[in-house]
Motif scaffolding. Structure first.
Motif, mmCIF file in Angstrom:
data_model
loop_
_atom_site.group_PDB
_atom_site.id
_atom_site.type_symbol
_atom_site.label_atom_id
_atom_site.label_comp_id
_atom_site.label_asym_id
_atom_site.label_seq_id
_atom_site.Cartn_x
_atom_site.Cartn_y
_atom_site.Cartn_z
ATOM 1 N N LEU A 259 37.962 30.342 -30.324
ATOM 2 C CA LEU A 259 38.954 30.385 -30.989
ATOM 3 C C LEU A 259 39.764 31.818 -29.740
ATOM 4 C CD1 LEU A 259 37.003 31.620 -34.293
ATOM 5 C CD2 LEU A 259 38.695 29.893 -33.636
ATOM 6 N N ARG B 202 39.897 34.356 -39.253
ATOM 7 C CA ARG B 202 40.887 33.460 -39.383
ATOM 8 C C ARG B 202 42.181 32.773 -39.343
ATOM 9 N NH1 ARG B 202 39.535 37.030 -43.912
ATOM 10 N NH2 ARG B 202 40.997 37.958 -43.856
ATOM 11 N N HIS C 87 41.769 30.733 -36.204
ATOM 12 C CA HIS C 87 41.229 29.271 -36.373
ATOM 13 C C HIS C 87 42.493 28.546 -37.105
ATOM 14 C CE1 HIS C 87 39.632 26.800 -39.753
ATOM 15 N NE2 HIS C 87 38.670 26.571 -39.111
ATOM 16 N N ARG C 88 43.097 28.677 -37.484
ATOM 17 C CA ARG C 88 44.261 28.350 -38.540
ATOM 18 C C ARG C 88 44.959 27.970 -37.448
ATOM 19 N NH1 ARG C 88 45.426 32.571 -42.947
ATOM 20 N NH2 ARG C 88 44.071 31.908 -44.196
ATOM 21 N N MET D 71 42.918 24.812 -35.708
ATOM 22 C CA MET D 71 43.153 23.804 -36.621
ATOM 23 C C MET D 71 43.939 22.770 -36.437
ATOM 24 S SD MET D 71 39.905 23.543 -36.928
ATOM 25 C CE MET D 71 40.205 21.612 -38.506
ATOM 26 N N VAL E 29 35.329 24.127 -33.490
ATOM 27 C CA VAL E 29 36.458 25.666 -33.947
ATOM 28 C C VAL E 29 35.727 25.782 -35.250
ATOM 29 C CG1 VAL E 29 39.086 25.703 -35.296
ATOM 30 C CG2 VAL E 29 38.833 24.547 -32.610
ATOM 31 N N ASN E 30 35.839 24.665 -36.325
ATOM 32 C CA ASN E 30 34.912 25.340 -37.629
ATOM 33 C C ASN E 30 33.809 25.887 -36.924
ATOM 34 O OD1 ASN E 30 37.353 24.345 -39.353
ATOM 35 N ND2 ASN E 30 36.066 22.078 -39.508
ATOM 36 N N LYS F 198 34.461 29.972 -35.495
ATOM 37 C CA LYS F 198 34.955 30.461 -37.097
ATOM 38 C C LYS F 198 33.579 30.974 -38.195
ATOM 39 C CE LYS F 198 36.287 29.347 -40.761
ATOM 40 N NZ LYS F 198 36.392 29.078 -42.186
ATOM 41 N N ASP F 199 32.585 29.826 -38.354
ATOM 42 C CA ASP F 199 31.777 30.591 -39.057
ATOM 43 C C ASP F 199 30.949 30.613 -38.735
ATOM 44 O OD1 ASP F 199 32.959 28.449 -41.291
ATOM 45 O OD2 ASP F 199 31.971 26.758 -40.650
#
Length: 94
Positions: A41, A53, A56-57, A60, A77-78, A81-82
């Motif tokens: 990230l 957040r 991440h956005r 993405m 990427v997800n 973030k998780d």
């Protein structure tokens, strides 16, 4: 932008040959680590939830398969973030 990538760019500019920091020399780790999640990230240790957040956005938007990006990279990427939002630190949970 990741600090490692920025320093690699500066090093490459002076030598004529691209240099990749050791952390970026290979693919992904078998299991997501905090270090890898931060690198994916482009964040530094201590990033706040809002920064996670936002990063991440941004990633993405670039890597989403509906926009021609890679399904694999979007998954990583997800996952990053998780991992960071869960509060994990390596194998310990805060």
């Amino acid at each position: 932008s990741s600090p490692g990538l920025a320093s690699a760019a500066r090093s490459a500019a002076g030598s004529g040959a691209p240099r990749v920091p050791r952390a970026f020399a290979g693919g992904f780790e078998a299991e997501m680590s905090r270090k890898e999640a931060l690198n994916v990230l482009g964040l530094r240790e201590g990033a706040k939830r809002e920064e996670i957040r936002d990063a991440h956005r941004k990633m993405m938007r670039i890597n989403h398969p509906d926009n021609g990006g890679s399904t694999y990279l979007a998954t990583k990427v997800n996952e990053a973030k998780d991992f960071l939002m869960s509060g994990k630190r390596g194998s310990r949970i805060l």
